[in-house]
Design an enzyme around this catalytic site. Structure first.
Site, short mmCIF file in Angstrom:
data_model
loop_
_atom_site.label_atom_id
_atom_site.label_comp_id
_atom_site.label_asym_id
_atom_site.label_seq_id
_atom_site.Cartn_x
_atom_site.Cartn_y
_atom_site.Cartn_z
N ASN A 8 -35.40 45.32 -3.39
CA ASN A 8 -35.91 46.14 -2.17
C ASN A 8 -35.68 47.45 -2.39
OD1 ASN A 8 -36.59 46.99 0.32
ND2 ASN A 8 -34.91 45.41 1.46
N ARG A 28 -40.10 43.45 -2.79
CA ARG A 28 -40.63 43.51 -1.33
C ARG A 28 -41.40 44.61 -1.14
NH1 ARG A 28 -37.76 46.62 3.76
NH2 ARG A 28 -38.96 45.69 5.28
N HIS A 50 -41.71 42.57 9.20
CA HIS A 50 -40.60 41.55 9.00
C HIS A 50 -41.26 40.25 8.77
CE1 HIS A 50 -38.43 44.24 11.97
NE2 HIS A 50 -37.97 44.56 10.73
N HIS A 93 -36.44 38.76 15.68
CA HIS A 93 -35.74 39.60 14.49
C HIS A 93 -35.16 41.10 14.92
CE1 HIS A 93 -35.08 40.90 10.16
NE2 HIS A 93 -35.14 42.20 10.86
N GLY A 145 -34.68 48.06 12.84
CA GLY A 145 -36.18 47.85 13.49
C GLY A 145 -36.04 46.49 14.06
N ARG A 190 -36.70 53.48 17.47
CA ARG A 190 -38.11 53.72 17.97
C ARG A 190 -38.25 53.30 19.35
NH1 ARG A 190 -39.03 50.13 12.87
NH2 ARG A 190 -38.84 51.63 11.26
N GLU A 195 -28.06 38.12 15.29
CA GLU A 195 -26.93 37.23 14.94
C GLU A 195 -25.61 37.66 15.56
OE1 GLU A 195 -27.19 37.55 10.65
OE2 GLU A 195 -29.39 37.45 10.89
N ASN A 196 -25.28 38.79 15.87
CA ASN A 196 -24.06 39.15 16.46
C ASN A 196 -24.05 39.52 18.02
OD1 ASN A 196 -22.72 39.41 13.63
ND2 ASN A 196 -24.22 40.98 13.31
N GLU A 244 -33.95 37.39 3.92
CA GLU A 244 -35.24 37.87 3.26
C GLU A 244 -35.13 37.77 1.79
OE1 GLU A 244 -34.75 41.06 6.32
OE2 GLU A 244 -36.74 41.36 6.17
P1 ADP Z 1 -31.55 46.50 9.25
O1 ADP Z 1 -32.95 46.74 10.21
O2 ADP Z 1 -30.91 47.88 9.11
O3 ADP Z 1 -31.55 45.79 8.19
P2 ADP Z 1 -29.37 44.99 10.55
O4 ADP Z 1 -30.38 43.63 10.63
O5 ADP Z 1 -28.51 44.93 9.39
O6 ADP Z 1 -30.70 46.11 10.31
O7 ADP Z 1 -28.80 45.18 12.15
C1 ADP Z 1 -28.21 46.53 12.20
C2 ADP Z 1 -27.87 46.40 13.53
O8 ADP Z 1 -27.23 45.22 13.91
C3 ADP Z 1 -26.72 47.58 14.06
O9 ADP Z 1 -27.45 48.65 14.14
C4 ADP Z 1 -26.12 47.20 15.32
O10 ADP Z 1 -26.89 47.69 16.29
C5 ADP Z 1 -26.27 45.77 15.14
N1 ADP Z 1 -25.15 44.97 14.85
C6 ADP Z 1 -24.48 44.76 13.66
N2 ADP Z 1 -23.22 44.02 14.25
C7 ADP Z 1 -23.08 44.15 15.53
C8 ADP Z 1 -22.38 43.48 16.33
N3 ADP Z 1 -21.10 42.66 15.80
N4 ADP Z 1 -22.55 43.32 17.51
C9 ADP Z 1 -23.51 43.94 18.23
N5 ADP Z 1 -24.73 44.41 17.25
C10 ADP Z 1 -24.34 44.48 15.96
#
Ligand code: ADP
Length: 401
Positions: A7, A94, A183, A211, A215, A244, A336-337, A387
């Site tokens: 990537n 990618r 995505h 997703h 982004g 954005r 996820e989080n 991915e």
């Molecule tokens: P990218 O698009 O850069 O691949 P990711 O999928 O890794 O991004 O997501 C990054 C974002 O996920 C972070 O900027 C944050 O806002 C959010 N994030 C990561 N961990 C947590 C968490 N434990 N709780 C809430 N938001 C989270």
């Protein structure tokens, strides 16, 4: 079959080496600050269920030097996983923009490289480094089949009524201005996983995928095919994102230019880099915003509500587009989080069939988890996206054919 996934961004390169069909991921890493005085390679080797991390700080003058360093680590006497560069069967790249030309994963030929270059005006920050990643990989791994996996490809199944903008025909006919969506690899991966979790085939499953990373985009996936998505001609529209703006009255652009004297470059920077969560709170990491909101910060609270409300609106829109929804999937960093965002996005949708279980939803999810209430007509899942694995699988399929 050993498949290296690359990537390639403007100053960093992420990579993973897979052994497919059965061996899984062997190594993963990141090469950063290429071209600066000191570059860094973070390389992790996975072996027997354990991971071993190696960090190397060294000057890497260009991307070729970066990938050569990766090749050396892969063949290292101590931590290596292959003996010779020729053991890499395929390199999966990618590539962000495949336009209307690429609706499938594609073996890279000079014509394909030319097409990726021709599409660069559509993705000026991404296609050029992606292309450079390909050229360098051809040099470092000359025996491997090079394969391009496009972020836009999965959405090429959208019908014209979803991908056309209601502007004069000539802008589509002559300039290709339409919804492409992004995505795609992630939407494809999690929608297939959702079908698996339901015990059905993708062809008989309707899924809404969200997703939510830095982004963020959503997709309506009917019978395994994308029929609509929230990003558009560029990754700017749709959901509110880290920096954005997402959906915006296009006349705001006109107003910023004519009444406030902003140049096109300034407007582009404002809408892509200074908007979204940053625009409302000053920061783009949702973790910080959640703790600020919990401490009573009204601006942070507003940002969370705006962010979740957009997701909710798209859930409603895509439920209408699909007619019947089997599952809603949350994925990527936020999806996820953040139990807060998932809960806020689903709140009030019970009568539409989306019933979350607060206890199941609580906390971060490291593995695919069902978070809907017993008897919920629509199943709600958190599915960590992958991915890189999807790119490797597609390369495997194309090369194995
Ligand atoms: P990218 O698009 O850069 O691949 P990711 O999928 O890794 O991004 O997501 C990054 C974002 O996920 C972070 O900027 C944050 O806002 C959010 N994030 C990561 N961990 C947590 C968490 N434990 N709780 C809430 N938001 C989270």
């Amino acid at each position: 079959m050993k498949i290296l996934v690359i990537n390639a961004g403007s100053s960093s390169r992420k990579y993973q080496l897979f052994d497919l069909p059965d061996g899984g991921v062997l190594t993963a890493g990141l090469v950063e600050r290429i071209g600066e005085a000191s570059s860094r390679v973070n390389h992790t080797v996975f072996r027997n269920g354990e991971s071993h991390k190696i960090t190397r700080d060294l000057p890497l003058k260009d991307h070729r030097a970066g990938l050569q360093q990766v090749a050396e680590l892969l063949m290292d006497a101590e931590v290596g996983v292959i003996a010779d560069a020729a053991e890499i069967d395929a390199v999966g790249h990618r590539v962000v923009h495949g336009g209307e030309q690429f609706s499938q994963t594609t073996v890279i030929t000079p014509d394909v490289k030319f097409a990726i270059e021709r599409l660069s005006p559509f993705a000026p920050l991404h296609n050029p480094p992606n292309l450079q990643g390909i050229t360098v990989a051809e040099e470092v791994f000359p025996d491997a089949v090079q394969v391009a996996v496009f972020d836009t490809a999965f959405h090429q199944t959208m019908p014209p009524h979803a991908y056309r903008y209601a502007i004069p025909n000539e802008f589509y006919d002559e300039h290709g201005i339409r919804v492409y969506g992004f995505h795609g690899t992630s939407h494809l991966y999690v929608s297939r996983r959702a079908a698996e979790m339901l015990g059905k085939s993708p062809a008989e499953t309707n899924v809404i995928t969200a997703h939510l990373g830095n982004g963020a985009s959503m997709a309506a996936v009917a019978g395994g095919r994308s029929i609509d998505t929230s990003m558009g001609f560029t990754p700017l529209p749709g959901l509110m994102m880290g920096s954005r703006c997402g959906d915006l009255d296009p006349a705001v652009v006109y107003y910023l230019g004519t009444k406030l004297g902003k140049s096109f470059d300034e407007i582009d920077r404002i809408l892509n880099k200074q908007s979204g969560l940053i625009g409302i709170t000053g920061v783009n990491d949702l973790r910080d915003i959640e703790s600020r909101a919990a401490a009573g910060d009204a601006q942070a609270e507003l940002a969370l509500e705006m962010y979740a409300y957009r997701i909710k609106k798209y859930i409603g829109a895509y439920a209408a587009a699909l007619g019947r929804v089997d599952a809603l999937v949350f994925t990527a960093g936020v999806g996820e989080n953040s139990d807060t965002i998932r809960a806020r996005a689903c709140a009030g949708l019970e009568n539409l069939g989306f019933r979350l279980d607060a206890a199941k939803n609580a906390g971060r999810k490291k593995t695919a988890t069902a978070i809907h209430a017993e008897g919920s007509p629509v199943k709600i899942f958190v599915i960590p996206t992958n991915e890189e694995l999807e790119i490797a699988r597609q390369a495997y399929e194309v090369v194995g054919r």
